[in-house]
Structure formats: C-alpha cells, structure tokens
Design a protein around this motif. Structure first.
Motif, PDB file in Angstrom:
ATOM      1  N   LYS A 142       6.879 -28.406  -3.477  1.00 17.68           N
ATOM      2  CA  LYS A 142       7.022 -29.865  -3.568  1.00 17.68           C
ATOM      3  C   LYS A 142       7.356 -30.313  -4.998  1.00 17.68           C
ATOM      4  N   THR A 143       6.579 -29.816  -5.960  1.00 18.12           N
ATOM      5  CA  THR A 143       6.785 -30.287  -7.341  1.00 18.12           C
ATOM      6  C   THR A 143       8.095 -29.750  -7.905  1.00 18.12           C
TER       7      THR A 143
ATOM      8  N   LEU B  23      10.779 -31.863  -6.618  1.00 16.99           N
ATOM      9  CA  LEU B  23      10.782 -33.162  -7.298  1.00 16.99           C
ATOM     10  C   LEU B  23      11.398 -33.061  -8.687  1.00 16.99           C
TER      11      LEU B  23
ATOM     12  N   THR C 261      15.101 -32.847  -8.162  1.00 19.77           N
ATOM     13  CA  THR C 261      15.645 -34.073  -7.578  1.00 19.77           C
ATOM     14  C   THR C 261      15.697 -35.186  -8.622  1.00 19.77           C
TER      15      THR C 261
ATOM     16  N   VAL D  56       6.641 -41.502  -9.441  1.00 14.89           N
ATOM     17  CA  VAL D  56       6.006 -40.447  -8.634  1.00 14.89           C
ATOM     18  C   VAL D  56       4.492 -40.639  -8.620  1.00 14.89           C
TER      19      VAL D  56
ATOM     20  N   ILE E  51       6.002 -33.533 -13.964  1.00 13.71           N
ATOM     21  CA  ILE E  51       6.869 -34.687 -13.683  1.00 13.71           C
ATOM     22  C   ILE E  51       7.084 -35.515 -14.954  1.00 13.71           C
TER      23      ILE E  51
ATOM     24  N   PHE F  88       8.375 -41.446  -4.942  1.00 13.02           N
ATOM     25  CA  PHE F  88       7.989 -40.205  -4.278  1.00 13.02           C
ATOM     26  C   PHE F  88       6.467 -40.073  -4.337  1.00 13.02           C
TER      27      PHE F  88
ATOM     28  N   GLU G 292       3.789 -37.124  -3.724  1.00  9.06           N
ATOM     29  CA  GLU G 292       3.522 -35.716  -3.393  1.00  9.06           C
ATOM     30  C   GLU G 292       2.086 -35.622  -2.908  1.00  9.06           C
TER      31      GLU G 292
END
Ligand SMILES: Nc1nc2c(ncn2[C@@H]2O[C@H](COP(=O)(O)OP(=O)(O)OP(=O)(O)O)[C@@H](O)[C@H]2O)c(=O)[nH]1
Ligand SMILES: [Mg+2]
Length: 259
Positions: A85-86, A89, A92, A103, A117, A156, A158
């Motif tokens: 997931k991270t 991200l 992305t 996020v 992030i 987003f 997570e």
C-alpha cells in the motif's frame, strides 16, 4: 474499544500525529482475560457490534457529505500487511505531481509510513490505532480536521494492514481499493470474501515476482469476480512501475468526473 472484532482493549488510545510530532499519548497495553463460561457476554457483544457499526455508518455519511462539499475524491486502500500500500502511494504521489493530494495513514504503531509519505512532500497524518485493527469513520473525521484538506483534491486513506476487519467500516470514501500481492496466494478472494465484496477495485501487486511464486493471476481474478462481479482490476508492480500508468489514468479520470 473495538467489540466488532475484539481487537481493542481499554487503555490503548488512538493517537494522531503529523510528521515530526513526538508521541504524546501512548496507551499501556492491557492483558485482558475473560471467562467464557458466562453466556451473557456473547449476547451483549452482538448488541455492541450493531451499535458500533450503526454509529460508524452515520459518521461515514457525514464524512461523505464533507468530501462532496469540498470536491475531494477519496480512496480507501485496504490489504493484508505488506502487500504494498505505502509503496504504491509513494509511486502514485510522485506520478500525480500537480494534483493536490493528502494522505491519512493507519497503523497500529509507528510513524514509519507517514515518514515515507512526508518524504514525497504530500501532507500526511498518521493514525496509530493502538490495539485496534482498522480505521473507523470517526478517526477519519478527526484526521481530516487536523489535515485541513484543500478543495478539489485527492485524499488517500491507507487502512491498517488487515484483510478482515477494515471491510466492515465505511469511512465515507468514494472508492475502496483492495490490494493483493502475488506472494499471498491466489485463493485469498475465496478465503476473505468480505473484503473483496466491499471493494470497487482490485489491484494485483508485485507482478515482478510472478516468475518466482505459484500464483495464477487468471484464477485470482476469477475467484474475486465470483465474490464481486463489479470489480475492476489493475495488475501492477509498485516497485518496477509496470502497470502504474493505467492506475494513474483511472485516478485522473475519476478526479475529472468529480470536479
Ligand atoms: N518485489 C516487489 N516488492 C514490493 C512491491 N510493492 C511493495 N513491495 C515490497 O513489499 C514490502 C512491503 O511494502 P509496503 O508498501 O510497506 O506494504 P504495506 O502494505 O504498506 O504494509 P503495511 O502498511 O505494513 O500493511 C516492502 O519491502 C516493499 O518494498 C512490488 O511491486 N514488488
Ligand atoms: Mg503501509
């Protein structure tokens, strides 16, 4: 306390932290034993579960109204721990340069993901759930207040790495994205159907590892479609970047639709 899945214990508080914040509130873990000879306990836990999910749905509706009013397209990423997931991200967010993003990170402990992030320059808030194994709508509401989200942006979320409990909790998101990595086995949609049923998108990640593992992509897709025939798929490698352009295009199209 999370009674829906029994994952929370009293005394373990949720904390909200921005990048660089010191940990102010760290709950003590509490050993919790229970005598299962008392049959009243199970009747009571059903009532609590209904209350918790009912309250969560109400707050999720409020979140949805808030996101709509501010034109914020919201994506809830759910998966087992470590499916990527991270990493997805991080990739992305750099591919979406120019699109205002924020996020919310959910983990039981640590600032690790928020720090990753923050390195991309995108505003991020870490929620540490203590013993809790999922985010709920109220946590997201509090986090949004802390983040001061921009209008016409992309948020987003997570979720905590867990293929079971986050399925039950609507956060008010526009789209729910379940990620399965090829190291987890292609039978997961059958074994954990609730999560696949509750998702809009299924990302099959770590396809760069396909030559090294026994994972039949076609079988995985078929099994997921048996649970939820509306699912749309992306096959990607978050590390090599393969398949990411299609995912980014989907995000951009959805933002455009919304705005
Ligand atoms: N080979 C390969 N490794 C990947 C890929 N995506 C992620 N990883 C690796 O998988 C591990 C876990 O990735 P994370 O992005 O931290 O996973 P996560 O889902 O955010 O994990 P939690 O937040 O703990 O649930 C890391 O070592 C990543 O480098 C991929 O596409 N291919
Ligand atoms: Mg993560």
């Amino acid at each position: 306390m999370c009674d829906t899945c029994g994952c929370g214990t009293p005394g373990e508080a949720v904390t909200y932290r921005k990048h660089g914040d010191k940990l102010h509130h760290h709950g003590d873990s509490l050993l919790h034993t229970h005598d299962h000879n008392h049959d009243h306990t199970h009747i009571r836990s059903i009532a609590v579960e209904q209350d918790i999910l009912g309250e969560n749905s109400l707050q999720a509706q409020r979140n949805r109204g808030y996101f709509e009013a501010k034109n914020i397209f919201t994506v809830n990423l759910v998966s087992s721990p470590g499916s990527g997931k991270t990493t997805l991200l991080e990739k992305t967010l750099s591919d979406l340069e120019g699109v205002p993003c924020a996020v919310i990170e959910g983990d039981q402990q640590t600032m690790n993901d928020a720090d990753r992030i923050a390195a991309t320059g995108v505003p991020v808030l870490q929620i540490n759930t203590g013993n809790g194994c999922h985010l709920d709508a109220d946590m997201v509401h509090t986090a949004c207040g802390e983040l001061e989200l921009e209008d016409n942006s992309l948020l987003f979320i997570e979720n905590v790495g867990n293929l079971i409990c986050p399925a039950l909790f609507d956060l008010g998101e526009d789209k729910r994205v379940v990620i399965i990595s090829v190291t987890e086995g292609d039978d997961k949609p059958e074994k954990y159907p609730t999560m696949f049923d509750a998702a809009d998108i299924c990302i099959i990640n770590k396809i760069d590892l396909l030559p090294h593992v026994q994972f039949d992509v076609q079988k995985c897709r078929e099994r997921a479609l048996q649970v939820n025939h509306h699912l749309k798929f992306f096959e990607i490698s978050a590390t090599s970047g393969e398949g990411l352009p299609a995912w980014n295009t989907w995000l951009r199209e959805n933002i455009k639709k919304q705005h």
